[in-house]
Design an enzyme around this catalytic site. Structure first.
Site, PDB file in Angstrom:
ATOM      1  N   GLU A 114      -0.443  12.205 -12.194  1.00  0.00           N
ATOM      2  CA  GLU A 114       0.986  12.348 -12.267  1.00  0.00           C
ATOM      3  C   GLU A 114       1.158  11.030 -12.849  1.00  0.00           C
ATOM      4  OE1 GLU A 114       2.780  15.508  -8.870  1.00  0.00           O
ATOM      5  OE2 GLU A 114       2.421  13.310  -8.394  1.00  0.00           O
ATOM      6  N   CYS A 127       5.218   3.998 -13.439  1.00  0.00           N
ATOM      7  CA  CYS A 127       4.070   4.278 -12.839  1.00  0.00           C
ATOM      8  C   CYS A 127       2.866   5.323 -13.325  1.00  0.00           C
ATOM      9  CB  CYS A 127       4.263   4.823 -11.026  1.00  0.00           C
ATOM     10  SG  CYS A 127       3.132   4.582 -10.202  1.00  0.00           S
ATOM     11  N   CYS A 134      -9.138   9.672  -6.386  1.00  0.00           N
ATOM     12  CA  CYS A 134      -9.523   8.222  -6.002  1.00  0.00           C
ATOM     13  C   CYS A 134     -10.776   8.198  -5.699  1.00  0.00           C
ATOM     14  CB  CYS A 134      -8.765   7.722  -5.370  1.00  0.00           C
ATOM     15  SG  CYS A 134      -8.027   6.019  -5.382  1.00  0.00           S
ATOM     16  N   CYS A 138      -7.852   6.346   1.252  1.00  0.00           N
ATOM     17  CA  CYS A 138      -6.858   5.688   2.176  1.00  0.00           C
ATOM     18  C   CYS A 138      -5.358   6.427   2.936  1.00  0.00           C
ATOM     19  CB  CYS A 138      -5.500   4.664   1.345  1.00  0.00           C
ATOM     20  SG  CYS A 138      -6.618   3.697   0.438  1.00  0.00           S
ATOM     21  N   CYS A 141      -2.308   8.218   1.806  1.00  0.00           N
ATOM     22  CA  CYS A 141      -2.341   8.241   0.633  1.00  0.00           C
ATOM     23  C   CYS A 141      -2.721   9.892  -0.310  1.00  0.00           C
ATOM     24  CB  CYS A 141      -3.025   7.313  -0.133  1.00  0.00           C
ATOM     25  SG  CYS A 141      -2.787   7.459  -2.289  1.00  0.00           S
ATOM     26  N   GLY A 193      -5.398   6.752  -8.447  1.00  0.00           N
ATOM     27  CA  GLY A 193      -6.333   5.747  -8.420  1.00  0.00           C
ATOM     28  C   GLY A 193      -6.572   4.361  -8.406  1.00  0.00           C
ATOM     29  N   GLU A 194      -7.543   3.525  -8.132  1.00  0.00           N
ATOM     30  CA  GLU A 194      -7.735   2.316  -7.986  1.00  0.00           C
ATOM     31  C   GLU A 194      -8.270   1.780  -9.538  1.00  0.00           C
ATOM     32  OE1 GLU A 194      -8.592  -0.847  -7.917  1.00  0.00           O
ATOM     33  OE2 GLU A 194      -8.018   0.313  -6.054  1.00  0.00           O
ATOM     34  N   SER A 225      -1.464  -2.741  -8.998  1.00  0.00           N
ATOM     35  CA  SER A 225      -2.605  -2.774  -7.180  1.00  0.00           C
ATOM     36  C   SER A 225      -3.564  -2.373  -7.170  1.00  0.00           C
ATOM     37  CB  SER A 225      -1.710  -1.851  -6.730  1.00  0.00           C
ATOM     38  OG  SER A 225      -1.566  -1.326  -5.455  1.00  0.00           O
ATOM     39  N   PHE A 248      -2.074  -3.751   1.121  1.00  0.00           N
ATOM     40  CA  PHE A 248      -2.160  -4.559   2.210  1.00  0.00           C
ATOM     41  C   PHE A 248      -2.222  -3.523   3.618  1.00  0.00           C
ATOM     42  CE2 PHE A 248      -3.897  -8.411   3.394  1.00  0.00           C
ATOM     43  CZ  PHE A 248      -4.017  -9.022   4.658  1.00  0.00           C
ATOM     44  N   HIS A 249      -0.859  -3.591   4.187  1.00  0.00           N
ATOM     45  CA  HIS A 249      -1.088  -1.948   5.441  1.00  0.00           C
ATOM     46  C   HIS A 249      -1.747  -2.817   6.762  1.00  0.00           C
ATOM     47  CE1 HIS A 249       0.127   0.043   1.434  1.00  0.00           C
ATOM     48  NE2 HIS A 249      -1.492   0.171   1.068  1.00  0.00           N
ATOM     49  N   ASN A 324       5.721   7.496   2.527  1.00  0.00           N
ATOM     50  CA  ASN A 324       6.553   8.942   2.503  1.00  0.00           C
ATOM     51  C   ASN A 324       6.034   9.917   2.823  1.00  0.00           C
ATOM     52  OD1 ASN A 324       8.811   8.234   0.756  1.00  0.00           O
ATOM     53  ND2 ASN A 324       7.565   6.784  -0.006  1.00  0.00           N
ATOM     54  N   CYS A 367       5.830   6.684  -4.016  1.00  0.00           N
ATOM     55  CA  CYS A 367       4.597   6.139  -3.308  1.00  0.00           C
ATOM     56  C   CYS A 367       4.091   6.699  -2.783  1.00  0.00           C
ATOM     57  CB  CYS A 367       5.038   4.894  -2.789  1.00  0.00           C
ATOM     58  SG  CYS A 367       5.944   4.104  -3.258  1.00  0.00           S
TER      59      CYS A 367
HETATM   60  S1  SF4 Z   1      -4.126   4.242  -2.056  1.00  0.00           S
HETATM   61 FE1  SF4 Z   1      -4.748   3.899  -4.449  1.00  0.00          FE
HETATM   62  S2  SF4 Z   1      -6.574   3.469  -3.994  1.00  0.00           S
HETATM   63 FE2  SF4 Z   1      -6.018   4.064  -1.832  1.00  0.00          FE
HETATM   64  S3  SF4 Z   1      -5.973   6.482  -2.349  1.00  0.00           S
HETATM   65 FE3  SF4 Z   1      -4.574   6.307  -3.015  1.00  0.00          FE
HETATM   66  S4  SF4 Z   1      -4.329   6.209  -5.204  1.00  0.00           S
HETATM   67 FE4  SF4 Z   1      -6.726   5.880  -4.638  1.00  0.00          FE
END
Ligand code: SF4
Length: 391
Positions: A114, A127, A134, A138, A141, A193-194, A225, A248-249, A324, A367
């Site tokens: 996406e 974005c 991923c 997290c 997410c 993804g990272e 990011s 960071f979170h 979200n 997000c």
């Molecule tokens: S926040 Fe980023 S690194 Fe973490 S699971 Fe989601 S996409 Fe992957």
């Protein structure tokens, strides 16, 4: 709020057939030069031909070799015989009531990712994704519930920018004066993804985006990011040079281990050390600390005070992201009053602390909501809750 519009793009003429020829999109300048040499382009012409073809593809958005009129007809036919200029395929485009556009795009192998375009008064941000699924998990997410399928190639990453420019009609006319007001003025690598787990492809794609004879986006208009892949952080400054954001979170390792499990590998202290040494950090190029606001998890006054203490001395801004929700998500968004109180503490400590306005929520484009239907969705509701230490 009017219902979002979903347009089944598959019925529209595809922007390019799958030819089985070598796709030039995503090759570095050197890679393109080598490809031209391989089809017999004379060595002494290769550099010039590379520059010409590069401009046609990335400055003017041309996809047809026949239209590259500063090349000899016979040579254009040679190019056509060996190469193609293909972008990922747009499967659906959904437009939110707030103007946000979400593209579901298909890449080689039938996988889908996406891409989200967020128009604002003074900018337009795309974005983009760097992986299918991923590598990380997290727990707040949606993408994190999708196991990594594969990394995107450089062509599939820059292709997201090009297909959005197609949709926005943003390719300049050849010879037209440079258009300073762009609809797509910023790129954020905050999609699926990272990015630092796919470093080389992300780097090559962003170099095309920043190339002065390419898409000509300033490096300060690109933000990468990361969730905290410490060994690759300095390299981002050296080899890409874009702005940096960090997922960071949390303000304690105990909580960050649960929200951003890579913290178990490189904890808060190690991560902050790498950010303090970030070669490009300056007041004019602050590092963005992304902080998702989760009710009763990381949103207390104590968290806010700890946060500003932790990042002391780092030129930074803090993006507060109201959580979200997504199907099966184990968290709730903090109340607005709580978010504003948190922002106030951070702001009083001298940091810009904008609260990110959720965009495209009605089309699951906000997000942390991105996820494609591509196979191997991994986790059940129970698993996710357990991972977040709530089960
Ligand atoms: S926040 Fe980023 S690194 Fe973490 S699971 Fe989601 S996409 Fe992957």
């Amino acid at each position: 709020m009017t219902a979002p519009i979903t347009q089944d793009v598959l019925t529209l003429p595809r922007n390019l057939p799958e030819t089985g020829k070598r796709n030039l999109v995503g090759l570095t300048r050197e890679g393109l030069r080598e490809a031209l040499l391989e089809i017999g382009t004379p060595e002494k012409q290769a550099k010039m031909r590379t520059g010409q073809i590069w401009q046609w593809i990335y400055q003017w958005g041309v996809r047809d070799f026949a239209a590259m009129t500063n090349l000899a007809k016979a040579y254009r036919a040679e190019l056509e015989a060996h190469f193609s200029i293909e972008l990922p395929e747009v499967v659906t485009k959904t437009v939110s009531a707030d103007g946000t556009r979400k593209y579901l795009v298909r890449i080689a192998g039938g996988h889908e990712v996406e891409v989200v375009y967020i128009p604002e008064t003074d900018r337009g941000t795309l974005c983009i994704s760097s992986q299918v699924g991923c590598t990380l998990t997290c727990s707040f997410c949606h993408t994190g519930t999708q196991k990594l399928v594969r990394n995107l190639t450089a062509g599939e990453i820059i292709g997201q920018v090009m297909l959005a420019r197609d949709d926005l009609g943003e390719w300049p006319e050849q010879g037209a004066p440079k258009n300073e007001t762009r609809l797509l003025s910023n790129i954020v690598l905050m999609g699926m993804g990272e990015p630092l787990h796919n470093f080389e492809n992300v780097r090559d794609a962003m170099k095309i985006a920043m190339d002065p004879e390419g898409i000509q986006l300033s490096r300060r208009r690109i933000t990468l990011s990361t969730s905290g892949v410490v060994p690759e952080i300095a390299r981002t400054a050296e080899e890409i040079g874009c702005l940096l954001a960090v997922s960071f979170h949390a303000t304690t390792d105990e909580v960050r281990d649960r929200l951003v499990p890579i913290n178990k590998r490189w904890n808060i202290e190690t991560l902050l050390g790498a950010l303090r040494d970030y070669p490009r950090v300056a007041n004019s190029e602050r590092i963005t600390f992304e902080y998702v606001m989760l009710k009763g998890v990381n949103d207390s006054d104590a968290d806010a005070r700890r946060l500003v203490k932790l990042i002391q001395g780092i030129p930074a801004k803090i993006n507060l992201i109201p959580f979200n929700e997504w199907p099966g998500s184990p968290y709730e968004r903090s109340d607005w009053a709580r978010i504003e109180k948190f922002a106030d503490i951070v702001h009083k400590a001298g940091y810009a602390s904008p609260i990110r306005t959720p965009r495209g929520e009605d089309i699951m484009a906000a997000c942390g909501q991105l996820k494609s239907a591509t196979e191997r969705a991994r986790k059940s509701r129970k698993d996710i809750a357990a991972e977040a230490g709530l089960g």
